[in-house]
Design a protein around this motif. Structure first.
Motif, PDB file in Angstrom:
ATOM      1  N   PHE A 119      -4.306  -0.864 -16.869  1.00 38.42           N
ATOM      2  CA  PHE A 119      -4.453  -2.046 -16.031  1.00 38.42           C
ATOM      3  C   PHE A 119      -4.991  -3.208 -16.854  1.00 38.42           C
ATOM      4  O   PHE A 119      -5.723  -3.021 -17.813  1.00 38.42           O
ATOM      5  N   THR A 120      -4.633  -4.417 -16.437  1.00 35.69           N
ATOM      6  CA  THR A 120      -5.114  -5.605 -17.131  1.00 35.69           C
ATOM      7  C   THR A 120      -6.396  -6.143 -16.514  1.00 35.69           C
ATOM      8  O   THR A 120      -7.092  -6.948 -17.125  1.00 35.69           O
ATOM      9  N   SER A 121      -6.713  -5.731 -15.313  1.00 35.88           N
ATOM     10  CA  SER A 121      -7.934  -6.208 -14.673  1.00 35.88           C
ATOM     11  C   SER A 121      -8.519  -5.099 -13.809  1.00 35.88           C
ATOM     12  O   SER A 121      -7.794  -4.231 -13.316  1.00 35.88           O
ATOM     13  N   TRP A 122      -9.853  -5.174 -13.652  1.00 30.24           N
ATOM     14  CA  TRP A 122     -10.591  -4.189 -12.875  1.00 30.24           C
ATOM     15  C   TRP A 122     -11.574  -4.916 -11.967  1.00 30.24           C
ATOM     16  O   TRP A 122     -12.045  -6.007 -12.299  1.00 30.24           O
ATOM     17  N   GLY A 123     -11.882  -4.290 -10.853  1.00 27.36           N
ATOM     18  CA  GLY A 123     -12.923  -4.808  -9.988  1.00 27.36           C
ATOM     19  C   GLY A 123     -14.294  -4.415 -10.498  1.00 27.36           C
ATOM     20  O   GLY A 123     -14.417  -3.796 -11.560  1.00 27.36           O
ATOM     21  N   PRO A 124     -15.338  -4.749  -9.769  1.00 24.92           N
ATOM     22  CA  PRO A 124     -16.701  -4.455 -10.217  1.00 24.92           C
ATOM     23  C   PRO A 124     -17.078  -2.987 -10.102  1.00 24.92           C
ATOM     24  O   PRO A 124     -18.039  -2.545 -10.725  1.00 24.92           O
ATOM     25  N   GLY A 125     -16.336  -2.194  -9.324  1.00 22.97           N
ATOM     26  CA  GLY A 125     -16.668  -0.794  -9.136  1.00 22.97           C
ATOM     27  C   GLY A 125     -17.857  -0.603  -8.203  1.00 22.97           C
ATOM     28  O   GLY A 125     -18.438  -1.558  -7.689  1.00 22.97           O
ATOM     29  N   PHE A 159       0.831  -1.218   0.000  1.00 15.58           N
ATOM     30  CA  PHE A 159       0.000   0.000   0.000  1.00 15.58           C
ATOM     31  C   PHE A 159       0.857   1.255   0.000  1.00 15.58           C
ATOM     32  O   PHE A 159       0.630   2.174  -0.791  1.00 15.58           O
ATOM     33  N   ASP A 160       1.844   1.318   0.876  1.00 12.01           N
ATOM     34  CA  ASP A 160       2.623   2.550   1.033  1.00 12.01           C
ATOM     35  C   ASP A 160       3.453   2.867  -0.208  1.00 12.01           C
ATOM     36  O   ASP A 160       3.866   4.022  -0.391  1.00 12.01           O
ATOM     37  N   ASP A 161       3.717   1.885  -1.042  1.00  9.90           N
ATOM     38  CA  ASP A 161       4.550   2.087  -2.231  1.00  9.90           C
ATOM     39  C   ASP A 161       3.738   2.366  -3.492  1.00  9.90           C
ATOM     40  O   ASP A 161       4.307   2.702  -4.533  1.00  9.90           O
ATOM     41  N   ASN A 162       2.448   2.182  -3.406  1.00 11.59           N
ATOM     42  CA  ASN A 162       1.602   2.257  -4.610  1.00 11.59           C
ATOM     43  C   ASN A 162       0.919   3.589  -4.789  1.00 11.59           C
ATOM     44  O   ASN A 162       0.549   4.263  -3.821  1.00 11.59           O
ATOM     45  N   ALA A 163       0.716   3.934  -6.044  1.00  8.81           N
ATOM     46  CA  ALA A 163      -0.180   5.033  -6.405  1.00  8.81           C
ATOM     47  C   ALA A 163      -1.577   4.452  -6.618  1.00  8.81           C
ATOM     48  O   ALA A 163      -1.732   3.277  -6.959  1.00  8.81           O
ATOM     49  N   PHE A 196       2.373   0.099  -8.624  1.00  4.88           N
ATOM     50  CA  PHE A 196       3.611   0.731  -8.174  1.00  4.88           C
ATOM     51  C   PHE A 196       4.056   1.810  -9.161  1.00  4.88           C
ATOM     52  O   PHE A 196       4.636   2.823  -8.762  1.00  4.88           O
ATOM     53  N   LEU A 197       3.753   1.597 -10.445  1.00  4.42           N
ATOM     54  CA  LEU A 197       4.177   2.553 -11.470  1.00  4.42           C
ATOM     55  C   LEU A 197       3.149   3.673 -11.616  1.00  4.42           C
ATOM     56  O   LEU A 197       1.974   3.417 -11.888  1.00  4.42           O
ATOM     57  N   ILE A 198       3.596   4.905 -11.476  1.00  2.00           N
ATOM     58  CA  ILE A 198       2.701   6.056 -11.603  1.00  2.00           C
ATOM     59  C   ILE A 198       2.063   6.107 -12.977  1.00  2.00           C
ATOM     60  O   ILE A 198       0.876   6.394 -13.122  1.00  2.00           O
ATOM     61  N   ILE A 255      -3.631   9.701  -6.656  1.00  7.13           N
ATOM     62  CA  ILE A 255      -2.798  10.037  -5.515  1.00  7.13           C
ATOM     63  C   ILE A 255      -1.558   9.156  -5.563  1.00  7.13           C
ATOM     64  O   ILE A 255      -1.645   7.937  -5.716  1.00  7.13           O
ATOM     65  N   SER A 256      -0.409   9.790  -5.421  1.00  4.14           N
ATOM     66  CA  SER A 256       0.848   9.050  -5.460  1.00  4.14           C
ATOM     67  C   SER A 256       1.140   8.426  -4.100  1.00  4.14           C
ATOM     68  O   SER A 256       0.451   8.699  -3.116  1.00  4.14           O
ATOM     69  N   SER A 257       2.179   7.632  -4.047  1.00  2.39           N
ATOM     70  CA  SER A 257       2.579   7.034  -2.774  1.00  2.39           C
ATOM     71  C   SER A 257       2.965   8.097  -1.758  1.00  2.39           C
ATOM     72  O   SER A 257       2.776   7.916  -0.548  1.00  2.39           O
ATOM     73  N   GLY A 258       3.436   9.230  -2.259  1.00  2.00           N
ATOM     74  CA  GLY A 258       3.845  10.313  -1.370  1.00  2.00           C
ATOM     75  C   GLY A 258       2.746  11.298  -1.048  1.00  2.00           C
ATOM     76  O   GLY A 258       2.981  12.256  -0.308  1.00  2.00           O
ATOM     77  N   GLY A 259       1.564  11.064  -1.617  1.00  2.00           N
ATOM     78  CA  GLY A 259       0.428  11.927  -1.311  1.00  2.00           C
ATOM     79  C   GLY A 259       0.164  13.049  -2.313  1.00  2.00           C
ATOM     80  O   GLY A 259      -0.756  13.849  -2.110  1.00  2.00           O
ATOM     81  N   THR A 260       0.935  13.105  -3.369  1.00  2.00           N
ATOM     82  CA  THR A 260       0.658  14.091  -4.408  1.00  2.00           C
ATOM     83  C   THR A 260      -0.625  13.723  -5.130  1.00  2.00           C
ATOM     84  O   THR A 260      -0.838  12.565  -5.491  1.00  2.00           O
ATOM     85  N   THR A 261      -1.479  14.725  -5.340  1.00  2.00           N
ATOM     86  CA  THR A 261      -2.781  14.453  -5.954  1.00  2.00           C
ATOM     87  C   THR A 261      -2.929  15.159  -7.301  1.00  2.00           C
ATOM     88  O   THR A 261      -2.278  16.178  -7.572  1.00  2.00           O
ATOM     89  N   HIS A 262      -3.789  14.587  -8.105  1.00  2.00           N
ATOM     90  CA  HIS A 262      -4.118  15.192  -9.399  1.00  2.00           C
ATOM     91  C   HIS A 262      -5.568  14.836  -9.692  1.00  2.00           C
ATOM     92  O   HIS A 262      -6.012  13.729  -9.390  1.00  2.00           O
TER      93      HIS A 262
END
Length: 122
Positions: free
Chosen positions: A109-115, A29-33, A99-101, A51-58
């Motif tokens: 992404f190759t897979s998605w949840g149901p939302g 979790f802490d390493d992922n965007a 992990f990759l921004i 939101i990035s791992s460091g908390g930067t938002t867009h």
């Protein structure tokens, strides 16, 4: 393999608020965007917030200063606070992570949840 579970959607009147939650079941979790995405009927999925791992938002253009993304490392959860909702905010909201921004930003992404479904009535 999907490691997120979205929740918090529902039916709300225009001008109302919702807070969506994205629970992460992995161990990075802490390493992922993280990103929140919306798909309205007949349209392509678009990024709403990042939101990035460091908390930067867009935020995507549709957020319009009304949405706030945040993350809670103690809960392994990312939130999307949505205020002053409009009918055009209606759609299925998805969360995803990597992990990759670039993967998160471009939604490669190759897979998605149901939302979780958000419906805003006028």
């Amino acid at each position: 393999q999907v490691q997120v579970a979205e929740s918090g959607g529902g039916l709300v009147q225009a001008g109302g608020s919702l807070r969506l939650s994205c629970a992460y079941s992995g161990n990075t979790f802490d390493d992922n965007a993280f990103g929140w995405y919306r798909q309205a009927p007949g349209t392509q999925r678009e990024m709403v917030a990042f939101i990035s791992s460091g908390g930067t938002t867009h935020y995507g253009n549709s957020a319009g200063g009304r949405f706030t993304i945040s993350r809670d490392g103690a809960k392994n959860t990312v939130f999307l606070q949505m205020n002053n909702l409009k009918p055009e905010d209606t759609g299925v909201y998805y969360c995803n992570t990597d992990f990759l921004i670039a993967t998160v930003f471009d939604a490669k992404f190759t897979s998605w949840g149901p939302g979780t479904q958000v419906t805003v009535s006028s």
